[in-house]
Design a protein around this motif. Sequence first.
Motif, mmCIF file in Angstrom:
data_model
loop_
_atom_site.group_PDB
_atom_site.id
_atom_site.type_symbol
_atom_site.label_atom_id
_atom_site.label_comp_id
_atom_site.label_asym_id
_atom_site.label_seq_id
_atom_site.Cartn_x
_atom_site.Cartn_y
_atom_site.Cartn_z
ATOM 1 N N ALA A 1 0.863 -1.184 0.000
ATOM 2 C CA ALA A 1 0.000 0.000 0.000
ATOM 3 C C ALA A 1 0.894 1.227 0.000
ATOM 4 C CB ALA A 1 -0.913 -0.009 1.218
ATOM 5 N N SER B 1 -3.604 -1.652 10.288
ATOM 6 C CA SER B 1 -3.628 -1.279 8.879
ATOM 7 C C SER B 1 -3.286 -2.493 8.034
ATOM 8 C CB SER B 1 -2.626 -0.150 8.606
ATOM 9 O OG SER B 1 -1.311 -0.584 8.894
ATOM 10 N N GLY B 2 -3.732 -2.482 6.811
ATOM 11 C CA GLY B 2 -3.463 -3.599 5.924
ATOM 12 C C GLY B 2 -4.426 -3.607 4.759
ATOM 13 N N VAL B 3 -4.432 -4.706 4.061
ATOM 14 C CA VAL B 3 -5.292 -4.843 2.890
ATOM 15 C C VAL B 3 -6.362 -5.884 3.184
ATOM 16 C CG1 VAL B 3 -5.370 -5.506 0.465
ATOM 17 C CG2 VAL B 3 -3.429 -4.222 1.347
ATOM 18 N N LEU C 1 -8.537 -6.074 5.452
ATOM 19 C CA LEU C 1 -8.846 -6.423 6.832
ATOM 20 C C LEU C 1 -10.364 -6.459 6.958
ATOM 21 C CD1 LEU C 1 -6.329 -4.059 8.670
ATOM 22 C CD2 LEU C 1 -6.100 -6.516 8.321
#
Lengths: 237, 169
Positions: free
Chosen positions: A79, A173-175, A177
């Motif tokens: 990201a 945070s992340g992709v 989630l």
Amino acid sequence: MRYWPVILLLVSSALALTYRVDPRGGPLDLEERVAAAFAAWRGAEGVEVTARLAEEADTLIGYGSAAAFGPDTHSLTVARTEAGRRTLEVRLNPASPFKERALLHEVGVLLGLSPSEGGIMNPRFTHDTPSAPTADDLNALRAQREVVPEDINRDGVVDFYDLWLLAQSFGRSGVNLPADINRDGVVDRSDLALLQAAYIFGAPAETPPATLARPPHPARKPQDAPPAALPEGEEAP
Amino acid sequence: MKRLSLLLAVLSLSWALATTFTALTLEELTQKADLAVFGVVENVAVEARDGEPWTVVTLTVTRPLAGELGDTLSLAFYGGVLETGLSISVVGMPSLAIGDEVLLLAYDAPYYSPIVGFNQGLWRLTELGFVDAQERLLSLDEAGALLLDGEGGDTEAILTALEPLLENR
């Protein structure tokens, strides 16, 4: 080295995704490989995936540096936020023998799937990692289209257990989630606001959903597990 | 601003997984490692390399286990937040903060993640023991053999059990 920005737009009644392909640094047929990966995900019943070109895309599929990947890593999900613009980059290891499988996994991520313990969505590859999405993978893709994003545990109701999952992930945070309801990469107050708007007040089910039945994080104390039910007469928050 | 950047750098690294890598056994992890150490994170800083952020984690070496190690060890991880505002976050990249006590198996090479197996060769010491990225407890079985997933065990005994695996590489 030439740079061919290939911009694809996926549009369907269920999924709408825009992305570009940059084949620099690896096999130049990346556009075809990406198309094949998306085709493999089209087996999900009731989920239509189509593609078309677009000028601007916030998702890029390309290659990273083979030397920087090391011997164990097949792809990175990155990201990037710059000048207020957030982009998602998939970087494949051009030296990996598992490029196709990594691409299938990463396309699953782009379609909104979270990693799982099995199938192509398991990020930890073994000799048993399938070379195509499994029936469970495709079912997961279909299932995610059948529930609202506020239903974090996908049990059909937005309730206390969704709030509990959001609280567990708050600040992460992340992709993809599950608790990142607005899909901006961070679980924060904006997700809480969306959950609040969809929240159905009432006593939660006495038996927690199966998604909560897994053992708690070993680093957490057992009392951090959610209550199976509120005391009689009390209402859910 | 610098403190905020460092904080964001740490926060931007996630334990969530989507990045793909080969699942490794404990034997494979130890065989591949150039460096093995138990230590404490004493500093986390972000620096620009070719215009992109890398998070440099410096540990005080509490117990060297393998490789040529001094009193400290610095490892660079791709990602972080620069003061220019450029933020790069790699899904699944290990997240380390000052004060963390960690056991790590690492490559002596400038990879996106220097941890063997991307994040598999890293365990954080918690009150229950060494926990890996999959939230498994590094453990000893009844025969004294190390397991990647078990009920935990005495920290000192686990480190001692790890040493012969590293010596036999």
